[in-house]
Enzyme design. Structure first.
Site, short mmCIF file in Angstrom:
data_model
loop_
_atom_site.label_atom_id
_atom_site.label_comp_id
_atom_site.label_asym_id
_atom_site.label_seq_id
_atom_site.Cartn_x
_atom_site.Cartn_y
_atom_site.Cartn_z
N GLU A 358 1.03 -1.21 0.04
CA GLU A 358 0.20 0.13 0.03
C GLU A 358 0.89 1.15 0.03
O GLU A 358 1.47 1.45 0.91
CB GLU A 358 -0.70 0.04 1.18
CG GLU A 358 -1.68 -1.17 1.44
CD GLU A 358 -3.20 -1.27 1.03
OE1 GLU A 358 -3.55 0.15 0.47
OE2 GLU A 358 -3.92 -1.96 0.74
ZN LIG Z 1 -6.46 -1.49 -2.83
#
Ligand SMILES: [Zn+2]
Length: 846
Positions: A358
């Site tokens: 992320e």
């Molecule tokens: Zn995602």
């Protein structure tokens, strides 16, 4: 990932274990038309599952795309001039200073002209028809060299013991690495980071990069969700979260990358997402997927994550000094790797060390609308750097640890073929590994999917077999009748011999799963699923014994669908599966008079035999000779106004129903019920918020004989506000979910419903007045697999036990109403439950 776990729809027996020594040293360190995506076609031949354990080489079939037809007969580069899409000034990437979709093909075309290290091809199309690109970075290979690489890749899976002893493979097999980007459309920068890496490696004159491309093949699916990229949405254009779809494969975007994964068999893969504030790099927290060879995964995943963390630390941004590694930094249940619905978790079953990454700084949703453009671009630049650095670092890890990664992928598949138990992993195997990290499965010896009368639904069995084969699970078919565990199975029954390389995936799909409620306080996403229990086919488990029968490998399930003699007889169709529903809606569309008896029996007149024959062939359904019961009522093709989520709309349409999406706003804007025969309320329709005029129209619809079907707490609230069935709806904890056992109730609406259902935010009904009938009840110990704890104000499974899960009744005003407390259409997964929905629709509209 990166979505609040409380928002689920708003976005659209211990094995015998062998002990391993602890690792004392860390491992070195405008719209385009969709030509029609097919659901489950067979993508390759399965290897022979002989009882001798012999493993003849499988013949791989190329993926569906034309560009790959030449397959491994071609060397590298294998360049395709990509079609270029019209410039779209509304592409949401533009505001962020990132690459709009229409610029990707021109960039890749230009790089292919400049570099013989770049091969671009199209591996699928999005829901709206945009091309899905696969870029391969490798040093040029002759056709013979590429063919040798392909043979080694197959040898690793098909005969790992031979692969382990192959010295030339050990020296020359090029480490495959796969980068997937932008599966969530409004998490953009993975694409740009990938494009940066492609350009750098394509044009680099650095000797280290040349060496890398001699020993490594890098595959990049640069945007997995182009429709979402352009529109700035997390979901694809069908409203599905592609990164929740990998076990069900309902979407073209997930099927395309599944096929890339199977074809490339990466050692390492990363899936680029955003935005978690701090860069987040998996491995995840417990509970860990129990069907993995987790020892072989975690030692690499942990080290690779540390390497990526160091790489972003060197970028020099204050925001990238460190990463969150959930395995190291989070509490159990905060960011788990339990369900293989996520790309990396699914990839592990295909032999990859998979990671979600992320990127840190939020630029979507409210921030996208509200932040100044300069700040958005500053953030996107950093995110792009993080994506590029993590991709580069993962590639470096694969190159540096190539020999051990190859050995461990070989070992994963070898354990599968050999049927060896998983290894017990000692405390401290990697830093922090402890009792809370131990999850394991005891693999059965085989699953059997019976043919003939022992099968609940032949069409459901065929669908399941095709799905397994498409996922590279090996299925074979019995050439004779056989007996197993005291049961007789007819010739043609399907066998999933669990001595196979991807047994973990086979088990993750077919097993019931596990109740993990007591293990962690909460879960990130779903905790239970089961194609074995929820897809409508009979799936038997043989714990210890393999079928003693000659079998042949299955590339595609055998045809199903039949009509009985004689031609003059009326035909009966049992509504057991979604395929049966499709057949009925098909016949109704063609004006065939289908009647429904009080017991739910559907009868097609002999005069429509030709149409029925087409339906039998098209949907694989079985018609039988109609009995001499009393004439039923003629069915009308239902028209459903549905206040429902995208997955539910897709299921209803897939069944062949005409569906008109509605909501509070749509009704208030003057929606005309006209020819609508049923109202389905699941979400987005608040009775109290309707205008007086909208309420009047709704009441007129009900007074005119319209039926109502509701689902979940939102549906139950509508039932109460509209004054339909007098029941009390009780809601379980909002994040409770899983596979439940159910029992037949006292009603006659749900015909032949299976003994299992699915719940998410379960609801049950108490205080049933005499006018209300329980159609189905939660079993005494309802939760089979999943996570369902009592909440502060919400009941657990013990409270739901024995209570009604589905009820029916006719309201005081005469409205036929069915209330579901279960979730029969969730993410288009529980395919064996769709006939229940159709039963409810047909009853409510009759
Ligand atoms: Zn995602």
């Amino acid at each position: 990932m990166a979505v609040s776990r409380s928002v689920r729809r708003g976005l659209a027996a211990l094995a015998v274990l062998v002990t391993l020594p602890a690792l004392t040293t860390p491992v070195s360190a405008q719209e385009w038309s969709d030509p029609g995506a097919s659901g489950g076609g067979a993508h390759r031949e399965s290897g022979q599952l002989a009882r001798s354990g012999a493993t003849p080489a499988a013949t791989r079939l190329a993926t569906s795309d034309e560009n790959r037809q030449a397959g491994d007969q071609t060397g590298y580069p294998r360049q395709t001039r990509l079609r270029e899409f019209p410039e779209n000034p509304d592409d949401k990437a533009i505001k962020l200073g990132l690459t709009p979709y229409h610029d990707i093909a021109p960039q890749l075309n230009e790089l292919q002209e400049r570099s013989d290290r770049v091969s671009a091809e199209v591996v699928g199309r999005s829901t709206q028809g945009r091309d899905l690109y696969l870029v391969t970075l490798t040093a040029p290979e002759s056709p013979a060299e590429a063919a040798r690489q392909a043979r080694w890749r197959e040898l690793i899976e098909d005969d790992p013991s031979a692969a382990a002893g192959n010295e030339r493979l050990a020296r020359e097999y090029k480490a495959p690495v796969w980068i997937n980007a932008n599966i969530h459309g409004d998490e953009w920068e993975g694409t740009d980071g990938a494009l940066d890496v492609i350009e750098r490696l394509a044009t680099s004159t650095d000797e280290a990069d040349s060496d890398l491309l001699e020993s490594t093949r890098i595959y990049l699916t640069v945007t997995n969700n182009p429709d979402g990229r352009v529109a700035g949405t997390r979901a694809n254009a069908a409203g599905f979260d592609v990164n929740r779809d990998h076990i069900s494969s309902t979407q073209p975007e997930s099927r395309a990358v599944r096929d890339v994964l199977i074809e490339t068999q990466p050692l390492v893969m990363i899936d680029e997402h955003g935005y978690t504030g701090t860069t987040l790099i998996e491995p995840g927290t417990p509970p860990h997927g129990r069907d993995y060879e987790y020892d072989l995964y975690i030692k690499h995943a942990y080290e690779n994550a540390l390497g990526m963390e160091r790489a972003i630390g060197k970028l020099g941004h204050d925001e990238t000094e460190r990463a969150d590694i959930p395995f190291r930094d989070f509490e159990p249940g905060e960011w788990d790797d339990w369900p293989p619905i996520f790309t990396p978790m699914y990839s592990i079953y295909h032999g990859a060390v998979g990671h979600t990454v992320e990127v840190p700084l939020r630029v979507n949703r409210g921030e996208y609308e509200q932040l100044p453009v300069e700040e958005l671009r500053r953030r996107s630049d950093i995110n792009r750097d993080v994506a590029g650095a993590t991709i580069t670092s993962a590639i470096d890890y694969a190159e540096s640890n190539r020999a051990e990664l190859i050995d461990d992928q070989i070992e994963t598949f070898r354990r599968g073929w050999a049927g060896e138990p998983q290894r017990e992993i000692p405390d401290g195997y990697v830093p922090g590994f402890g009792e809370e990290d131990r999850y394991s499965a005891e693999f059965p010896r085989a699953y059997v999917i019976p043919a003939g009368d022992d099968q609940r639904s032949a069409s459901a069995a065929a669908r399941l077999v095709d799905h397994l084969v498409a996922h590279d699970v090996r299925v074979s078919r019995a050439e004779h009748t056989f007996h197993l565990d005291g049961q007789r199975y007819p010739k043609g029954s399907y066998v999933v011999d669990m001595h196979q390389p991807k047994r973990g995936l086979a088990n993750a799909m077919l097993s019931a799963g596990q109740d993990i409620s007591g293990d962690v306080p909460r879960m990130y996403d779903i905790s239970g699923w089961s194609l074995g229990l929820l897809w409508g086919a009979t799936v038997d488990v043989s714990a210890d014994e393999a079928p003693a029968v000659r079998t042949s490998p299955v590339a595609a399930a055998g045809p199903t669908g039949s009509l009985p003699p004689p031609a003059k007889a009326d035909l009966e169709l049992a509504l057991t599966d979604g395929a049966d529903v499709q057949a009925v809606t098909y016949l109704l569309d063609r004006g065939v008079e289908v009647t429904r008896g009080d017991d739910g029996t559907l009868v097609v007149p002999a005069s429509a035999r030709s149409e029925a024959a087409t339906a039998a062939d098209r949907f694989g359904v079985t018609f039988t000779k109609a009995g001499r019961g009393p004439a039923g009522t003629a069915l009308a093709a239902p028209v459903i106004a549905a206040a429902a989520s995208a997955d539910e709309l897709a299921v209803l349409r897939g069944l062949g129903f005409e569906v008109r999406p509605v909501s509070t706003a749509v009704l208030n804007e003057g929606f005309e019920f006209d020819d609508v025969s049923a109202l389905l309320v699941s979400t987005g329709l608040d009775h109290d918020a309707l205008t007086a005029e909208a309420k009047r129209r709704l009441q007129a619809f009900l007074d005119d004989g319209g039926g109502v079907i509701t689902r979940g707490g939102g549906g139950a609230a509508f039932n109460e506000a509209a004054g339909l069935l007098p029941v009390t709806a009780v809601e379980g904890r909002g994040d409770a979910n899983g596979v439940v056992s159910v029992t037949d109730g006292e009603g006659g609406v749900l015909d032949r419903a299976p003994a299992h259902s699915f719940v998410y935010s379960p609801v049950w009904f108490t205080g049933l007045a005499d006018s209300v009938t329980a159609e189905q009840r939660y079993a005494r110990d309802p939760l089979v697999a999943g996570h369902w704890l009592p909440g502060e104000a919400a009941g657990g499974p013990a409270e739901a036990a024995g209570e009604a899960s589905v009820v029916s009744g006719v309201s005081a005003g005469g409205t036929r109403t069915v209330l579901f407390g279960t979730e029969p259409m969730f993410r288009d997964h529980p395919k064996g439950l769709y006939a229940q929905v159709a039963d409810a629709v047909f009853w409510a509209t009759s």
